[in-house]
Write a protein that holds these residues in place. Structure first.
Motif, PDB file in Angstrom:
ATOM      1  N   PHE A 214      58.213  88.756 115.856  1.00  0.00           N
ATOM      2  CA  PHE A 214      58.809  88.000 116.948  1.00  0.00           C
ATOM      3  C   PHE A 214      58.735  88.859 118.206  1.00  0.00           C
ATOM      4  CE2 PHE A 214      61.195  86.898 113.041  1.00  0.00           C
ATOM      5  CZ  PHE A 214      60.778  85.581 112.902  1.00  0.00           C
ATOM      6  N   ASN A 215      58.741  88.226 119.370  1.00  0.00           N
ATOM      7  CA  ASN A 215      58.628  89.010 120.605  1.00  0.00           C
ATOM      8  C   ASN A 215      59.969  89.544 121.109  1.00  0.00           C
ATOM      9  OD1 ASN A 215      59.681  86.640 121.549  1.00  0.00           O
ATOM     10  ND2 ASN A 215      58.017  86.163 122.949  1.00  0.00           N
ATOM     11  N   THR A 216      61.061  89.215 120.431  1.00  0.00           N
ATOM     12  CA  THR A 216      62.384  89.760 120.752  1.00  0.00           C
ATOM     13  C   THR A 216      63.085  90.136 119.446  1.00  0.00           C
ATOM     14  OG1 THR A 216      63.456  87.601 120.652  1.00  0.00           O
ATOM     15  CG2 THR A 216      62.655  88.315 122.814  1.00  0.00           C
ATOM     16  N   GLN A 217      64.134  90.928 119.572  1.00  0.00           N
ATOM     17  CA  GLN A 217      64.934  91.247 118.386  1.00  0.00           C
ATOM     18  C   GLN A 217      65.631  89.993 117.885  1.00  0.00           C
ATOM     19  OE1 GLN A 217      67.606  94.566 118.719  1.00  0.00           O
ATOM     20  NE2 GLN A 217      66.132  95.774 119.879  1.00  0.00           N
ATOM     21  N   ARG A 218      65.757  89.906 116.558  1.00  0.00           N
ATOM     22  CA  ARG A 218      66.441  88.768 115.934  1.00  0.00           C
ATOM     23  C   ARG A 218      67.323  89.271 114.811  1.00  0.00           C
ATOM     24  NH1 ARG A 218      62.711  83.454 115.501  1.00  0.00           N
ATOM     25  NH2 ARG A 218      62.085  83.418 117.673  1.00  0.00           N
ATOM     26  N   PRO A 219      68.496  88.643 114.634  1.00  0.00           N
ATOM     27  CA  PRO A 219      69.358  89.055 113.518  1.00  0.00           C
ATOM     28  C   PRO A 219      68.687  88.808 112.176  1.00  0.00           C
ATOM     29  CG  PRO A 219      70.582  87.708 115.085  1.00  0.00           C
ATOM     30  CD  PRO A 219      69.126  87.629 115.477  1.00  0.00           C
ATOM     31  N   LEU A 220      68.832  89.767 111.277  1.00  0.00           N
ATOM     32  CA  LEU A 220      68.383  89.599 109.900  1.00  0.00           C
ATOM     33  C   LEU A 220      69.565  89.072 109.084  1.00  0.00           C
ATOM     34  CD1 LEU A 220      66.353  92.886 109.454  1.00  0.00           C
ATOM     35  CD2 LEU A 220      65.433  90.561 109.396  1.00  0.00           C
TER      36      LEU A 220
ATOM     37  N   HIS B 255      51.340  95.635 113.634  1.00  0.00           N
ATOM     38  CA  HIS B 255      52.750  95.289 113.478  1.00  0.00           C
ATOM     39  C   HIS B 255      53.463  96.295 112.587  1.00  0.00           C
ATOM     40  CE1 HIS B 255      52.181  91.566 115.590  1.00  0.00           C
ATOM     41  NE2 HIS B 255      51.186  91.246 114.779  1.00  0.00           N
ATOM     42  N   PRO B 256      54.338  97.107 113.165  1.00  0.00           N
ATOM     43  CA  PRO B 256      55.122  98.056 112.377  1.00  0.00           C
ATOM     44  C   PRO B 256      56.231  97.349 111.599  1.00  0.00           C
ATOM     45  CG  PRO B 256      55.644  98.230 114.720  1.00  0.00           C
ATOM     46  CD  PRO B 256      54.556  97.219 114.587  1.00  0.00           C
ATOM     47  N   THR B 257      57.091  98.121 110.967  1.00  0.00           N
ATOM     48  CA  THR B 257      58.248  97.612 110.235  1.00  0.00           C
ATOM     49  C   THR B 257      59.476  98.294 110.810  1.00  0.00           C
ATOM     50  OG1 THR B 257      56.956  97.266 108.236  1.00  0.00           O
ATOM     51  CG2 THR B 257      59.335  97.486 107.957  1.00  0.00           C
ATOM     52  N   GLY B 258      60.492  97.507 111.190  1.00  0.00           N
ATOM     53  CA  GLY B 258      61.664  98.143 111.763  1.00  0.00           C
ATOM     54  C   GLY B 258      62.845  97.224 111.949  1.00  0.00           C
ATOM     55  N   ALA B 259      64.026  97.844 111.907  1.00  0.00           N
ATOM     56  CA  ALA B 259      65.278  97.135 112.159  1.00  0.00           C
ATOM     57  C   ALA B 259      66.256  98.104 112.806  1.00  0.00           C
ATOM     58  CB  ALA B 259      65.860  96.575 110.861  1.00  0.00           C
TER      59      ALA B 259
ATOM     60  N   ASN C 121      69.377  93.847 113.371  1.00  0.00           N
ATOM     61  CA  ASN C 121      68.391  93.054 114.091  1.00  0.00           C
ATOM     62  C   ASN C 121      67.005  93.529 113.694  1.00  0.00           C
ATOM     63  OD1 ASN C 121      70.020  91.375 115.604  1.00  0.00           O
ATOM     64  ND2 ASN C 121      70.003  92.658 117.427  1.00  0.00           N
ATOM     65  N   GLN C 122      66.109  92.583 113.495  1.00  0.00           N
ATOM     66  CA  GLN C 122      64.713  92.944 113.299  1.00  0.00           C
ATOM     67  C   GLN C 122      64.177  93.406 114.641  1.00  0.00           C
ATOM     68  OE1 GLN C 122      62.317  89.971 111.409  1.00  0.00           O
ATOM     69  NE2 GLN C 122      60.445  91.155 111.594  1.00  0.00           N
ATOM     70  N   TRP C 123      63.509  94.556 114.646  1.00  0.00           N
ATOM     71  CA  TRP C 123      62.938  95.106 115.877  1.00  0.00           C
ATOM     72  C   TRP C 123      61.810  94.201 116.345  1.00  0.00           C
ATOM     73  CZ3 TRP C 123      65.354  98.581 118.603  1.00  0.00           C
ATOM     74  CH2 TRP C 123      64.689  99.228 119.646  1.00  0.00           C
ATOM     75  N   GLU C 124      61.632  94.069 117.655  1.00  0.00           N
ATOM     76  CA  GLU C 124      60.588  93.193 118.178  1.00  0.00           C
ATOM     77  C   GLU C 124      59.195  93.648 117.719  1.00  0.00           C
ATOM     78  OE1 GLU C 124      61.758  96.119 121.428  1.00  0.00           O
ATOM     79  OE2 GLU C 124      62.880  94.651 120.285  1.00  0.00           O
TER      80      GLU C 124
END
Length: 153
Positions: free
Chosen positions: A36-42, A84-88, A128-131
């Motif tokens: 996603f292009n912005t952070q989103r709650p997981l 695309h990395p992996t991050g939160a 939050n999932q990192w952008e």
């Protein structure tokens, strides 16, 4: 000890709030979330423990029921991907606290982190999932979020 002190100790032992939760991301199946292009709650939907019901599996929010020291841990799984990395990021009341982030073009990654926070009653903690990241989970429950009250203050 006097009877009054014994009764007070028994009262305190049984009224101290017990709070602990542990959950994995997907309720069932296997899948990738993002990018996603912005952070989103997981929202961690597969709850294996929710003692005290402070974690909400519909919103992903942990709401502190009492003032105290709480410890949180999170493990985020991702398949390697060129772009695309992996991050939160763990967020407290809308402010970032700690991030778990990793990127490599192949193989899997599992960034993780943990933190102890002093929370007031009603404070909100979530991930939050990192952008621009991708996060994977499956029946093996690789992506998890846990927390518990260490002691009240």
């Amino acid at each position: 000890i006097s009877v009054k002190i014994k009764n007070l100790l028994i009262f305190l032992i049984f009224t101290v709030k017990r709070v602990a939760f542990s959950a994995s991301l997907l309720a069932s199946g296997s899948g990738i979330i993002g990018p996603f292009n912005t952070q989103r709650p997981l929202v961690f939907r597969h709850v294996v423990a929710n003692i005290g019901n402070a974690y909400n599996p519909n919103t992903g929010f942990f709401i502190a029921p009492v003032r105290g020291a709480y410890h949180f841990e999170f493990y985020i799984y991702g398949h390697g991907h060129a772009s695309h990395p992996t991050g939160a990021v763990l967020v407290k009341n809308g402010s970032p606290v700690f991030i778990a982030y990793d990127h490599q073009p192949s193989y899997s990654v599992k960034p993780s982190n943990g933190v102890t926070l002093l929370l007031e009653t009603g404070d909100v903690v979530l991930l939050n999932q990192w952008e621009n990241t991708r996060i994977h989970d499956s029946e093996n429950r690789h992506t998890t979020f846990s927390g518990h009250l260490l002691f009240t203050m």
